[in-house]
Scaffold this motif. Sequence first.
Motif, PDB file in Angstrom:
ATOM      1  N   LEU A 199       3.423  -8.595   0.728  1.00  0.00           N
ATOM      2  CA  LEU A 199       3.225  -8.308  -0.692  1.00  0.00           C
ATOM      3  C   LEU A 199       4.279  -8.950  -1.592  1.00  0.00           C
ATOM      4  N   PRO A 200       5.580  -8.950  -1.225  1.00  0.00           N
ATOM      5  CA  PRO A 200       6.558  -9.633  -2.086  1.00  0.00           C
ATOM      6  C   PRO A 200       6.263 -11.119  -2.248  1.00  0.00           C
ATOM      7  N   GLN A 203       3.748 -11.423  -5.035  1.00  0.00           N
ATOM      8  CA  GLN A 203       4.391 -11.201  -6.329  1.00  0.00           C
ATOM      9  C   GLN A 203       5.302 -12.355  -6.715  1.00  0.00           C
ATOM     10  N   CYS A 206       2.413 -15.855  -7.046  1.00  0.00           N
ATOM     11  CA  CYS A 206       1.029 -15.852  -7.533  1.00  0.00           C
ATOM     12  C   CYS A 206       0.925 -15.418  -8.995  1.00  0.00           C
ATOM     13  N   VAL A 209      -3.657 -11.370  -8.356  1.00  0.00           N
ATOM     14  CA  VAL A 209      -3.802 -10.789  -7.026  1.00  0.00           C
ATOM     15  C   VAL A 209      -5.204 -10.197  -6.888  1.00  0.00           C
ATOM     16  N   VAL A 223      -0.839 -10.677 -11.728  1.00  0.00           N
ATOM     17  CA  VAL A 223       0.302 -10.047 -11.046  1.00  0.00           C
ATOM     18  C   VAL A 223       1.146  -9.257 -12.035  1.00  0.00           C
ATOM     19  N   THR A 226       0.443  -5.622 -12.244  1.00  0.00           N
ATOM     20  CA  THR A 226       0.843  -4.701 -11.178  1.00  0.00           C
ATOM     21  C   THR A 226       2.133  -3.983 -11.542  1.00  0.00           C
ATOM     22  N   HIS A 227       2.915  -4.565 -12.443  1.00  0.00           N
ATOM     23  CA  HIS A 227       4.147  -3.901 -12.875  1.00  0.00           C
ATOM     24  C   HIS A 227       3.857  -2.833 -13.934  1.00  0.00           C
ATOM     25  N   THR A 296       3.897   0.494  -7.545  1.00  0.00           N
ATOM     26  CA  THR A 296       4.179  -0.843  -7.049  1.00  0.00           C
ATOM     27  C   THR A 296       2.895  -1.455  -6.497  1.00  0.00           C
ATOM     28  N   LEU A 297       2.938  -2.769  -6.261  1.00  0.00           N
ATOM     29  CA  LEU A 297       1.796  -3.433  -5.643  1.00  0.00           C
ATOM     30  C   LEU A 297       1.508  -2.826  -4.271  1.00  0.00           C
ATOM     31  N   GLU A 298       2.558  -2.453  -3.563  1.00  0.00           N
ATOM     32  CA  GLU A 298       2.363  -1.830  -2.252  1.00  0.00           C
ATOM     33  C   GLU A 298       1.595  -0.516  -2.383  1.00  0.00           C
TER      34      GLU A 298
END
Length: 313
Positions: A199-200, A203, A206, A209, A223, A226-227, A296-298
């Motif tokens: 995943l990092p 981020q 890209c 996502v 991306v 996602t924040h 988070t994206l995770e």
Amino acid sequence: MGASPDEVLIEARGLIRRYGPTVAVNNLDLTLRKGEIVGLLGPNGAGKSTTMKMLTGNLAPSAGEVKIKGVSLREQPKLAKSHIGYLPEQPPVYPELTVDEYLRFCASLHRMAGKDIAAALASAKRDCGLGDVGSRLVGNLSKGYQQRVGIAQAIIHRPPVVILDEPTVGLDPIQIREIRSLIAELGKTHTVILSSHILPEIQAVCDRVMIIARGLVVYNEPVANTHNQSSVVCGFRRPPEAVQLAGIDGVDGASVLGDGRFLVSTRKNADPREAIAAAAAERNWGLIELHAQQRTLEEIFVELTSGDLRAAA
């Protein structure tokens, strides 16, 4: 990235792929525009690799269609594939050839004119940091350099679309940083699809996502968004059922955390905290905790693919 955002280079509509009774990809739609680096995420068995094989023409869909730069992969496969550069998870390199021999061979496979091959070879080697290893056997290179050679064969014919499947798998941290930098540079002149479990990495390089789960695109956002994805944690002395929270305006779903607490996922650009407080007061739930938290994206990935992850386990 300096290119028109309106030109569609890959368009997939209604993609379905069956393996006997198993549906690996289920009515998947995908649009890729010029100048994007798109990260493709998905747990094992979600249909990600099958999707990439169909997009590159290495696997025929059971239904649906893929167009590359407006050209149908089904009706004109050779012309459509000429617009794609592809690096599979295992680089298709020949260890007994030198780097120069291998890249010349790849250029000839793309039917490049003999007079153009020398310039294309020099350009691909320069972009991939291979200028000093042209005379070395591919089999004697480190895995990081073999990945570079794999990327070089994908771009030697200068396709508008480059598709990279797990390009940093098995590399050490220094090699990973080098390949990420290379992908970021490629994004300035190519449109890139990057498949990764890291995943990092998505981020870091890209612009957008996409998450695939159960053969469907379940998330497709820049991306940067996602924040900005948030959720709400709330707690009650007399907690309601999760389904009651899910019915509140602006709420997308609710998960039980225990002890009367819930994790509430919010709809896009919504903040349901005021509505939750109003519902709690009206229905006497005894609100004792209410605050927003960033996801988070995770966390987004796990939330959207938890069913696939449990099935894999």
